[in-house]
Scaffold this motif. Structure first.
Motif, mmCIF file in Angstrom:
data_model
loop_
_atom_site.group_PDB
_atom_site.id
_atom_site.type_symbol
_atom_site.label_atom_id
_atom_site.label_comp_id
_atom_site.label_asym_id
_atom_site.label_seq_id
_atom_site.Cartn_x
_atom_site.Cartn_y
_atom_site.Cartn_z
ATOM 1 N N UNK A 152 0.833 -1.209 0.000
ATOM 2 C CA UNK A 152 0.000 0.000 0.000
ATOM 3 C C UNK A 152 0.861 1.250 0.000
ATOM 4 N N UNK A 153 1.880 1.272 0.842
ATOM 5 C CA UNK A 153 2.774 2.424 0.905
ATOM 6 C C UNK A 153 3.488 2.630 -0.427
ATOM 7 N N UNK A 154 3.915 1.535 -1.036
ATOM 8 C CA UNK A 154 4.638 1.626 -2.300
ATOM 9 C C UNK A 154 3.749 2.208 -3.395
ATOM 10 N N UNK A 155 2.504 1.766 -3.465
ATOM 11 C CA UNK A 155 1.589 2.272 -4.489
ATOM 12 C C UNK A 155 1.380 3.778 -4.354
ATOM 13 N N UNK A 156 1.384 4.270 -3.129
ATOM 14 C CA UNK A 156 1.191 5.707 -2.911
ATOM 15 C C UNK A 156 2.452 6.517 -3.207
#
Length: 255
Positions: A236-240
């Motif tokens: 999730x953090x990476x996608x953001x």
């Protein structure tokens, strides 16, 4: 505005080789270097913006007289008579980044593949927040500076810097108008001379510099972190973060 009277700041994300870059700048011998002074006030000052350490340690007290504003005023005063270099995180100052603040700084940026940032940071701080990773604020600050100054501020990519430290440092120095000093990227035999860079009020920060303290220069370090796909939170953090990294990567210095 000339270089003197402005603070030279490298804005970065955590785990982006930024402290190693700070060590290289200190090796020049003509810079007064500061390690994350805005971030220290962000977490520990009287006007702190984040209670992370106070939640972890209810007995912790704010440092009397420390504020993000007082840090900035002190650095500006020093910059009136000497070259001042600061390594810090953009998220620490975004709430006060008005025109007056921006004009007192020569802004430069360091980015790193967010997969490497997130897997490394998550291994140390599994509760790391998106804001503390800081890609969005880094990108926002870059755009604000570019618009205000009418020219893109310099951006270095960590992997490219580690592949060619001398070329990267030379390109950086040329971009900010300071002379290139050879051999700044090596500190073999000088590790014991260095004072600890982690903030003394944050014992957890010492774990972030263990490999750097054992290093001999601005070189790649062995990575042994759990993969991104092992954690939905990391994914999730990476996608953001990835779109902000990609945009900054497109405007990086080539060397």
């Amino acid at each position: 505005m000339p270089y003197l009277n402005r603070i030279l700041v490298l804005w970065a994300t955590p785990r982006s080789t930024s402290t190693a870059f700070e060590w290289a700048m200190e090796n020049r011998g003509d810079m007064t270097c500061f390690h994350e002074p805005y971030n220290e006030a962000y977490y520990q000052g009287e006007d702190r913006r984040n209670d992370r350490y106070f939640i972890a340690d209810p007995g912790l007290a704010a440092r009397a007289g420390l504020s993000i504003g007082s840090v900035h005023r002190h650095l500006l005063e020093l910059a009136g008579s000497q070259r001042v270099f600061v390594k810090d995180f953009a998220y620490s100052v975004m709430h006060m980044a008005d025109d007056a603040f921006l004009d007192g700084i020569r802004h430069t940026f360091l980015i790193r593949d967010p997969e490497k940032v997130i897997t490394s940071m998550h291994a140390k701080w599994p509760d790391i927040s998106l804001g503390e990773i800081g890609f969005e604020d880094l990108h926002t600050l870059y755009r604000r500076v570019a618009e205000r100054e009418g020219a893109p501020p310099p951006v270095l990519d960590s992997d490219e810097l580690l592949d060619n430290p001398e070329g990267g440092m030379r390109a950086y120095c040329e971009a900010v108008g300071i002379p290139y000093v050879p051999s700044t990227t090596r500190w073999e035999g000088r590790r014991e001379e260095r004072r600890e860079r982690a903030p003394t009020w944050n014992p957890r920060a010492f774990v972030f510099h263990d490999r750097l303290r054992a290093s001999t220069g601005l070189v790649r370090q062995k990575r042994d972190y759990p993969p991104l796909a092992s954690s939905r939170d990391m994914m999730r953090l990476h996608a953001a973060c990835k779109p902000h990294y990609d945009a900054l990567y497109e405007v990086r210095l080539r060397f």
